[in-house]
Write an enzyme that holds these catalytic residues in place. Sequence first.
Site, PDB file in Angstrom:
ATOM      1  N   ASP A 258     -10.024  10.783  12.035  1.00 38.70           N
ATOM      2  CA  ASP A 258     -10.148  10.520  10.605  1.00 38.70           C
ATOM      3  C   ASP A 258     -10.651   9.171  10.694  1.00 38.70           C
ATOM      4  OD1 ASP A 258      -9.928  10.282   7.770  1.00 38.70           O
ATOM      5  OD2 ASP A 258      -7.839   9.803   7.569  1.00 38.70           O
TER       6      ASP A 258
ATOM      7  N   GLY B 252       1.007  -1.264   0.091  1.00 36.22           N
ATOM      8  CA  GLY B 252       0.181  -0.045   0.009  1.00 36.22           C
ATOM      9  C   GLY B 252       0.844   1.318   0.246  1.00 36.22           C
ATOM     10  N   ARG B 253       0.013   2.366   0.171  1.00 37.00           N
ATOM     11  CA  ARG B 253       0.740   3.488   0.153  1.00 37.00           C
ATOM     12  C   ARG B 253      -0.058   4.575   0.989  1.00 37.00           C
ATOM     13  NH1 ARG B 253       4.259   6.354  -3.318  1.00 37.00           N
ATOM     14  NH2 ARG B 253       4.427   4.555  -4.667  1.00 37.00           N
ATOM     15  N   GLY B 254       0.626   5.344   1.907  1.00 34.66           N
ATOM     16  CA  GLY B 254       0.314   6.141   2.763  1.00 34.66           C
ATOM     17  C   GLY B 254       0.508   7.750   2.319  1.00 34.66           C
TER      18      GLY B 254
ATOM     19  N   GLY C 111       4.552   7.767   2.789  1.00 39.88           N
ATOM     20  CA  GLY C 111       5.446   6.963   2.287  1.00 39.88           C
ATOM     21  C   GLY C 111       4.627   5.532   1.853  1.00 39.88           C
ATOM     22  N   GLU C 112       5.451   4.648   1.358  1.00 35.87           N
ATOM     23  CA  GLU C 112       5.031   3.266   1.018  1.00 35.87           C
ATOM     24  C   GLU C 112       4.803   2.479   2.313  1.00 35.87           C
ATOM     25  OE1 GLU C 112       7.927   2.220  -1.821  1.00 35.87           O
ATOM     26  OE2 GLU C 112       6.520   2.726  -3.510  1.00 35.87           O
ATOM     27  N   VAL C 113       3.933   1.390   2.087  1.00 34.58           N
ATOM     28  CA  VAL C 113       3.725   0.240   3.204  1.00 34.58           C
ATOM     29  C   VAL C 113       4.226  -0.944   2.555  1.00 34.58           C
ATOM     30  CG1 VAL C 113       1.999  -0.666   4.984  1.00 34.58           C
ATOM     31  CG2 VAL C 113       1.901   1.752   4.187  1.00 34.58           C
TER      32      VAL C 113
END
Length: 873
Positions: free
Chosen positions: A734, A619-621, A624-626
């Site tokens: 959130d 994934g991507r946050g 940065g990336e996960v």
Amino acid sequence: ASGQLHRPQPQEHTSTSAAAGTWRLTQASESRHRLPHCSAAPSHQDHSAMGFGPELWCPKGHTELLRLQDSELRLLELMKKWMSQRAKSDREYAGMLHHMFSQLEKQEGLGHLRATDHSSQIGESWWVLASQTETLSQTLRRHAEELAAGPLAKLSILIRDKQQLRKVFSEQWQQLSQEYAWTTQQEVEKLKAQYRSLVRDSTQAKRKYQEASKDKEREKAKEKYVRSLSKLYALHNQYVLAVQAAALHHHHHYQRALPTLHESLYSLQQEMVLVLKEILGEYCSITSLVQEDVLAIHQKVAHAVEMIDPATEYSSFVQCHRYDSEVPPAVTFDESLLEEAENLEPGELQLNELTIESVQHSLTSIEEELLASRKAVSSKEQRVWELQVELRGEELALSPGERVHLLGKRQGLREAQQQLQGLVCAQAKLQAQRDMLANKLAELGSEEPPPALPLQEDRQSARSTDQERSGVTALKTIKNHISGIFSPRFSLPPPVPLIPEVQKPLCQQAWYHGAIPRSEVQELLKYSGDFLVRESQGKQEYVLSVLWDGQPRHFIIQAADNLYRLEDDGLPTIPLLIDHLLQSQRPITRKSGIVLTRAVLKDKWVLNHEDVLLGERIGRGNFGEVFSGRLRADNTPVAVKSCRETLPPELKAKFLQEARILKQCNHPNIVRLIGVCTQKQPIYIVMELVQGGDFLSFLRSKGPRLKMKKLIKMMENAAAGMEYLESKHCIHRDLAARNCLVTEKNTLKISDFGMSRQEEDGVYASTGGMKQIPVKWTAPEALNYGWYSSESDVWSFGILLWEAFSLGAVPYANLSNQQTREAIEQGVRLEPPEQCPEDVYRLMQRCWEYDPHRRPSFGAVHQDLIAIRKRHR
């Protein structure tokens, strides 16, 4: 599911949760849930004199008292529902009987029912049967009306007053605990820390004064020494007063405030038991019939009601929860503060030429406060007396079965008495401080205050100074020797060898914190001389951070020719450089004069990058990336969030905010933090790997095959997680389906705390822009004023509920963000999704109340979802 809207119409809200409970602990439950007793009480205790006493003053006892009241409230709600159904049944039964008589009257006519050509016993019997049936229907209808107007209405009042009692008791207990902790712990500890610091400053100033050789330097050192002593004496007096206040607050807290609070609760609880007994007795009287078989049942009910005794209702509860809890020791003067101080006595005010003015000002100020406190106590005593007179007068004029109408006034009296105890405590503290100050000034009388200290004259030789210092040292040695004879001897572990520790690489040093943000450094450094080494986030350099004179100072460690230095000659490694500075106690730089004293060690959450084996990107946050991954130590599957190296330092600090929140969380419905890798770039946050993915994708792919009860259970998981965050004063900000994760067993976990904040008062005021705010999930007060709280999270939870039961639809799909805000301000809310249970949609509407204070807490939401799930078999 299309996200259409509708305007809510006024409707009558009814309770959606009712669960069975019990007030009386049975012997069987005692054997299953026996808790430790607070004290060894005799088994043959007089239950009539028992109350919520010292056995229940501890936090465990407070929790059990709240649990007791919750259990009683659930039972009262069950009784209310039962009586409502009974009244409805009686009305329906009476209506059916009346309908039978009306039909008969229409068919035969009233005259034909009795008129016959001759006296007929059958006709007379038939008339009696029919007419008495109508009489019975009227009686039953009257009983139903009396039941609704009497016991049912009174039970509603009792529930309302009991809810208010629980709320007031919880708030007052919390207030007493907070005031006690502030007076006896926080303020005293803060003054002790300042005391130690001023003692060190005074000792250092004295040493410089004694060592000064030139007249000018000696005069300068003398002035500095006098100023430091002035500060020390003033703080000493402040600390003495604080200790006196803390000791009195301790006595009042455990001898007056807590007993009064618990006695008030016990008295009101007993009164409510008596009121309930009257209500049940009235219910029994109204619903009683005369048939023998019904009479037998009624006698059993009447006997059960008669068995209720307010004097012994809580005896089994008190016996079951007698915790081993001792009253903590009273606050006393910490004599260790005086080990290096001179001319100061424990618990005694210091009155001299330096403190005379401040003592006089303190006395004047306290006397003014004492006068105001006496007026407040007198006014509150008058109010308590008036309430007692009013209550006694109304009790004399009270009709049988009407005690419920006095519950509110009784509770008001108890609240006033509790407030009076708080005012009396404040007055006692002020009186004691005033007496201490006045007595000290009275001892002085009209004489001049003594000098602050016997300063050495400038003409004294250095030799005499050395002799005095050696004499003081010898005296301290004798004192230490004597105290050592009587103090217990402790066996200490052998000192850790320094050579192997110094030879370890930098990343293994306990004081090396890696690439942590500069703002976090300020939180870690607490005392002068505290230090750590970190990696600069921007320039890939190593920085030595030290706290000095209350300010963090940062020094770049220079690297050249395979040597590391700050100012003087370099050393081959940074650990050797730090060890050299610690051992030699030389200043870091000649200009700063800073000396290292204590290393600040990294916490248990710190991992090395080498401890984590990265897998594929999942994934991507925002930062940065996960990646998926494993811990090398035990092959634990993990999710690794990375922070892009090119981000500015303030964004990297926000990235680590999520880890700071999760460090304090431990709940099955909150994603678990495993560690943080900050030793070098890029920074990692390592968390448990939740295999099922995000909840939004889960709803859209597997939602149609999901059973309703399972979906409610998943929402119950989310509410449990948010209830835990609410108890930690953590605001998520959130909450949405995209930020929840699903395990392989379909358990839901709250995730993505990048926007979360933790505030002591549970309210966070945002001053940033609106760019990243999820408008369609955010409460109106947060959008309009930037006010975030657990109540605003409840609004978002309502949207999450809507997402879940619409199987992943987009809320307000046909509206822009601005149009959504305008619609919400006009009272427009989302329509119920298809197949959404009515009680779930009612819960959504409660979450979307415009006034934050009218929204339910997450604890209430959690309990409602449990009740809803139980009803959907």
